[in-house]
Design an enzyme around this catalytic site. Structure first.
Site, mmCIF file in Angstrom:
data_model
loop_
_atom_site.group_PDB
_atom_site.id
_atom_site.type_symbol
_atom_site.label_atom_id
_atom_site.label_comp_id
_atom_site.label_asym_id
_atom_site.label_seq_id
_atom_site.Cartn_x
_atom_site.Cartn_y
_atom_site.Cartn_z
ATOM 1 N N PHE A 12 0.748 -1.023 -0.437
ATOM 2 C CA PHE A 12 0.065 -0.110 -0.124
ATOM 3 C C PHE A 12 0.680 1.428 -0.186
ATOM 4 O O PHE A 12 0.844 2.086 -1.034
ATOM 5 C CB PHE A 12 -0.914 0.006 1.088
ATOM 6 C CG PHE A 12 -1.625 1.257 1.578
ATOM 7 C CD1 PHE A 12 -2.257 2.153 0.633
ATOM 8 C CD2 PHE A 12 -1.645 1.540 2.831
ATOM 9 C CE1 PHE A 12 -2.805 3.245 1.026
ATOM 10 C CE2 PHE A 12 -2.320 2.933 3.490
ATOM 11 C CZ PHE A 12 -3.037 3.626 2.290
ATOM 12 N N ASN A 33 8.764 -9.204 -2.019
ATOM 13 C CA ASN A 33 8.644 -10.617 -2.097
ATOM 14 C C ASN A 33 7.450 -11.117 -2.206
ATOM 15 O O ASN A 33 6.845 -12.219 -2.210
ATOM 16 C CB ASN A 33 9.263 -11.321 -0.905
ATOM 17 C CG ASN A 33 8.686 -11.210 0.419
ATOM 18 O OD1 ASN A 33 7.729 -10.525 0.640
ATOM 19 N ND2 ASN A 33 9.038 -12.242 1.427
ATOM 20 N N TYR A 146 5.371 -7.401 16.170
ATOM 21 C CA TYR A 146 5.276 -6.241 15.126
ATOM 22 C C TYR A 146 5.748 -4.827 16.002
ATOM 23 O O TYR A 146 6.757 -4.125 15.444
ATOM 24 C CB TYR A 146 3.818 -5.648 14.828
ATOM 25 C CG TYR A 146 3.969 -4.318 13.840
ATOM 26 C CD1 TYR A 146 4.382 -4.546 12.644
ATOM 27 C CD2 TYR A 146 3.162 -3.307 14.036
ATOM 28 C CE1 TYR A 146 4.527 -3.453 11.672
ATOM 29 C CE2 TYR A 146 3.238 -2.138 13.199
ATOM 30 C CZ TYR A 146 3.805 -2.348 12.063
ATOM 31 O OH TYR A 146 3.530 -1.356 11.142
#
Length: 312
Positions: A12, A33, A146
């Site tokens: 995005f 990838n 994350y």
């Protein structure tokens, strides 16, 4: 012609960055990838002479022949649905991938910009969030893969700046929306819009009182572009300080789509931040940047994109 490497180029944000640098006259090397990105986001660039695409996993050794002037590292699963499904890959791209690309920047004498995130602040105890706030993060919680990957990236980037003299920039990105978001990425905006367009109930987690601040993608890209060419190497928040509750946001989407959807509530996921709003004083002072696109205007553009992608 200056050359720029953008990782996560088919994602995005990465694809919009490719567009901006092509527009500004750079030779762009996109690398991805395709774990969460899509070639559809960049297929319009393939015929251009000043665009190349490398299908590559940056957690492996990264080689780019020739000179490189700039590297922007945007490769990473970014939505909870992705990084909860791919925790190891998320940690690796934030650690091994960042290390490989910083090594490439050192070798090429390139300026390096890392995509960090407001998630480094965790579930904040300070509001709004300023860059000097160190955060409130659970390192072993479900979101830790994350959050800590991004915190490690910042530490590694600063180490290369201090120890090796690499020119570095760190952008802390707050919630961003716009065309090329995936409908299935699990974040509030695509989830709400797809549910509303289908006439399904809109699912809000928690009681909807938690807040977010949504920045349109063009504004974000402009802030990143300005930061890259600034002389400032410490983290900078880029986001829209216009704060809204998730419940109010769901109501905005229902009104915009003209849907008859009703809002339903599910339990709040563990460690989900209760508040999120950037203090952008530093971006205003250093970059002469602030967002320009009103949320309602940006949502209309995004809705038209989703209408073209949704299979009813």
């Amino acid at each position: 012609m200056k050359r720029v490497l953008i990782t996560g180029a088919a994602g995005f944000l990465g694809s919009h960055l490719c567009d901006r640098f092509i527009k500004e006259g750079y030779h762009v090397i996109g690398m991805d990838n395709l774990l969460t990105g899509s070639k559809d986001n960049i297929e319009h660039l393939f015929p251009l002479e000043n665009f190349e695409f490398y299908y590559h996993d940056v957690t492996k050794f990264v080689h780019v022949p020739g000179e490189l002037d700039y590297i922007l590292h945007f490769a990473s699963p970014a939505s909870p649905i992705d990084y909860l499904k791919m925790p190891i890959q998320t940690l690796k791209v934030g650690s091994l991938g960042c290390h490989n690309l910083l090594g490439l920047a050192k070798d090429k004498g390139a300026r390096f910009l890392i995509a960090s995130t407001s998630e480094v602040y965790g579930d904040p105890e300070v509001h709004p969030q300023k860059e000097d706030y160190w955060g409130h993060v659970n390192p072993i919680g479900p979101r830790g893969v994350y959050d800590e990957a991004k915190r490690f990236q910042e530490a590694m980037t600063m180490a290369y700046h201090e120890f090796h003299g690499v020119e570095t920039r760190i952008v802390r990105i707050f919630n961003t929306y716009g065309p090329r978001m995936r409908l299935d990425d699990g974040r509030a905006l695509p989830a709400f819009m797809s549910q509303a367009l289908k006439g399904d109930n809109i699912t809000v987690f928690g009681d909807g009182s938690q807040t977010r601040s949504f920045c349109y993608v063009d504004d974000l890209v402009d802030g990143i572009y300005r930061l890259l060419f600034s002389d400032y190497h410490l983290p900078v928040n880029i986001g829209n300080p216009s704060e809204i509750t998730i419940r109010e946001f769901a109501e905005e989407v229902v009104e915009l789509t003209g849907s008859g959807s009703e809002i339903t509530y599910n339990p709040l996921p563990k460690d989900d931040p209760k508040q999120r709003r950037p203090d952008i004083s530093k971006a205003k002072a250093i970059l002469d940047w602030e967002p320009k696109v009103d949320r309602k205007e940006g949502l209309k553009i995004t809705l038209e994109y989703f209408k073209g992608k949704l299979v009813y």
